[in-house]
Enzyme design. Structure first.
Site, PDB file in Angstrom:
ATOM      1  N   CYS A   1       0.874  -1.173   0.000  1.00 34.80           N
ATOM      2  CA  CYS A   1       0.000   0.000   0.000  1.00 34.80           C
ATOM      3  C   CYS A   1       0.906   1.216   0.000  1.00 34.80           C
ATOM      4  CB  CYS A   1      -0.909   0.014   1.224  1.00 34.80           C
ATOM      5  SG  CYS A   1      -2.214   1.276   1.149  1.00 34.80           S
TER       6      CYS A   1
ATOM      7  N   CYS B   1      -4.225   6.156   0.506  1.00 31.88           N
ATOM      8  CA  CYS B   1      -3.733   4.880  -0.027  1.00 31.88           C
ATOM      9  C   CYS B   1      -3.592   4.906  -1.552  1.00 31.88           C
ATOM     10  CB  CYS B   1      -4.669   3.746   0.387  1.00 31.88           C
ATOM     11  SG  CYS B   1      -4.808   3.553   2.173  1.00 31.88           S
TER      12      CYS B   1
ATOM     13  N   LYS C   1     -12.039  -4.995   3.382  1.00 30.17           N
ATOM     14  CA  LYS C   1     -11.444  -4.088   4.357  1.00 30.17           C
ATOM     15  C   LYS C   1     -12.385  -2.905   4.567  1.00 30.17           C
ATOM     16  CE  LYS C   1      -7.328  -1.339   5.312  1.00 30.17           C
ATOM     17  NZ  LYS C   1      -5.988  -0.957   4.866  1.00 30.17           N
TER      18      LYS C   1
ATOM     19  N   ARG D   1      -2.278   4.080  13.176  1.00 27.85           N
ATOM     20  CA  ARG D   1      -1.892   5.252  12.387  1.00 27.85           C
ATOM     21  C   ARG D   1      -0.738   5.986  13.070  1.00 27.85           C
ATOM     22  NH1 ARG D   1      -7.865   6.273   9.653  1.00 27.85           N
ATOM     23  NH2 ARG D   1      -7.716   4.335   8.471  1.00 27.85           N
TER      24      ARG D   1
ATOM     25  N   ARG E   1     -10.956   7.534   4.668  1.00 23.10           N
ATOM     26  CA  ARG E   1     -10.761   6.525   3.636  1.00 23.10           C
ATOM     27  C   ARG E   1     -12.086   5.929   3.132  1.00 23.10           C
ATOM     28  NH1 ARG E   1      -5.318   6.427   4.428  1.00 23.10           N
ATOM     29  NH2 ARG E   1      -4.381   5.530   6.295  1.00 23.10           N
TER      30      ARG E   1
ATOM     31  N   GLU F   1     -16.738  -8.231  -3.197  1.00 25.78           N
ATOM     32  CA  GLU F   1     -15.291  -7.983  -3.209  1.00 25.78           C
ATOM     33  C   GLU F   1     -14.517  -9.306  -3.245  1.00 25.78           C
ATOM     34  OE1 GLU F   1     -13.401  -5.487  -3.535  1.00 25.78           O
ATOM     35  OE2 GLU F   1     -14.476  -3.677  -2.939  1.00 25.78           O
TER      36      GLU F   1
ATOM     37  N   LYS G   1     -10.878  -7.557   7.376  1.00 32.55           N
ATOM     38  CA  LYS G   1     -10.270  -6.621   8.317  1.00 32.55           C
ATOM     39  C   LYS G   1     -11.247  -5.502   8.605  1.00 32.55           C
ATOM     40  CE  LYS G   1      -6.393  -3.429   8.566  1.00 32.55           C
ATOM     41  NZ  LYS G   1      -5.230  -2.890   7.904  1.00 32.55           N
TER      42      LYS G   1
ATOM     43  N   SER H   1      -5.255  -2.937  15.288  1.00 33.78           N
ATOM     44  CA  SER H   1      -4.647  -2.208  16.398  1.00 33.78           C
ATOM     45  C   SER H   1      -5.653  -1.799  17.468  1.00 33.78           C
ATOM     46  CB  SER H   1      -3.908  -0.989  15.871  1.00 33.78           C
ATOM     47  OG  SER H   1      -4.767  -0.164  15.108  1.00 33.78           O
TER      48      SER H   1
ATOM     49  N   TYR I   1      -1.197  -8.443  16.752  1.00 30.58           N
ATOM     50  CA  TYR I   1      -0.099  -7.902  17.568  1.00 30.58           C
ATOM     51  C   TYR I   1       0.079  -8.712  18.845  1.00 30.58           C
ATOM     52  CZ  TYR I   1      -1.159  -4.243  14.268  1.00 30.58           C
ATOM     53  OH  TYR I   1      -1.399  -3.579  13.097  1.00 30.58           O
TER      54      TYR I   1
END
Ligand code: PBG
Length: 328
Positions: free
Chosen positions: A119, A129, A199, A209, A221, A237, A252, A278, A317
């Site tokens: 990206c 993006c 997404k 971010r 976005r 999609e 996501k 995140s 994470y």
């Protein structure tokens, strides 16, 4: 019916519960996201994501060995360049932080699966993006078709550096096909594409971010990422990315979209990933730090729920902690 039938019989002992358990979670299900910065000499902790740091490229080899030794399914790399521009050209620099980290990781742990996020938002000075243009109303928007070229060139550089899988996360229409064509024309037909097929334009990306320095400088976005209200569109999609040649697909975020993970799982025979983003991570960390949740139990339960919904693997994470809790 009761009293003959009693589901509690199978919950009576640990061995019975283990025998009838439907979903499982293992270190090999986890893909660890890593952020490599060209500008850093030392790791820089990300304030919004306790336990996560931006890393200098020279930390790549050590991270690769750690991921391998824990038996993780793989890593996915994000890059923070020194210089940004309107087109995100730094995403195509063969000496950029991601290609250099990929090469170092494959060198240190050749058997580790290395995925690169493809990206340009970390590389554009405006944080979107893709490449911008004015639309017919005079508003700045991301130019879908003009962006395909920079994405394809970036994926090519990542694959040439040794990435096993490239993962386009931009949500431009047609990018899977454009990347597949570019890879194939350059003798990289064996490199797989993990598409961020579904997404959403989600508030749960907030903390990353900071980590990836990719917040849009104006607007949001929602002109390219999906509306959180839409489920049927996810299947559309998915179908397009399958036809364009995606080898694996991703949903996501994960936890607020488990219904979508389950729907995608039902519709496709491709491997399905889910990105435990995140904000999902930060919520558990913050609650645990405030003494409101048992971090280990809450984390493993959240990860299990993503597997139960139908994901084959999870970008998270929590990967290192969770792998250790699972005995790695
Ligand atoms: C964009 C990208 C984002 C994430 C991964 N790739 C941010 C965004 O779309 O705004 C977010 C990951 C996370 O929140 O953990 N290239």
């Amino acid at each position: 019916m009761f009293p003959t039938i009693r589901p509690r019989r199978l919950r009576r002992t640990a061995s019975l519960r283990r025998l009838v358990r439907e979903a499982h979670v293992e270190p090999s299900d986890f893909i660890l996201p890593l952020f490599f910065s060209e500008a850093l000499d030392e790791a820089r902790p990300v304030a919004t994501m306790p336990g996560v740091s931006q890393l200098p490229v020279r930390a790549a080899a050590e991270q690769a060995k750690l991921a391998r030794d824990l038996g993780l399914g793989g890593v996915i790399l994000f890059g923070l360049p020194k210089v940004k521009d309107a087109h995100g050209e730094a995403a195509c620099d063969p000496n950029g932080p991601v290609p250099r980290a990929v090469a170092a990781m494959k060198d240190a742990a050749p058997e580790l699966c290395v995925i690169t996020d493809t990206c340009v938002d970390e590389y554009t000075d405006h944080g979107h993006c893709g490449i911008l243009k004015k639309d017919s109303r005079g508003e700045m928007v991301v130019d879908n078709d003009a962006t395909l070229d920079v994405l394809a060139r970036s994926a090519l550089v990542q694959a040439k550096a040794g990435a096993d899988v490239v993962a386009p996360s931009d949500m431009m229409d047609g990018r899977v096909g454009a990347i597949r064509t570019a890879l194939d024309q350059n003798g990289l037909e064996d490199i797989a594409i993990l598409s961020y097929a579904v997404k959403y334009a989600s508030s749960f990306y907030g903390p990353v971010r900071d980590a990836a320095d990719c917040a849009p400088k104006f607007g949001d976005r929602s002109g390219y990422q999906m509306d959180p209200a839409n489920a049927r569109e996810a299947l559309r999609e998915l179908e397009l990315d399958e036809r364009e040649g995606a080898d694996m697909v991703m949903v996501k975020p994960a936890l607020p979209y488990l219904d979508i993970v389950a729907k995608v799982r039902e519709k496709t025979n491709l491997p399905v990933g889910a990105y435990n983003v995140s904000g999902e991570y930060a919520m558990i960390k913050a609650a645990a730090q405030a003494g409101m949740l048992d971090e280990k139990r809450a984390t493993l339960e959240a990860l299990l729920s993503i597997r139960r919904a139908g994901a084959d693997f999870i970008l998270t994470y929590h990967a290192i902690d969770a792998a250790r809790w699972l005995g790695a």
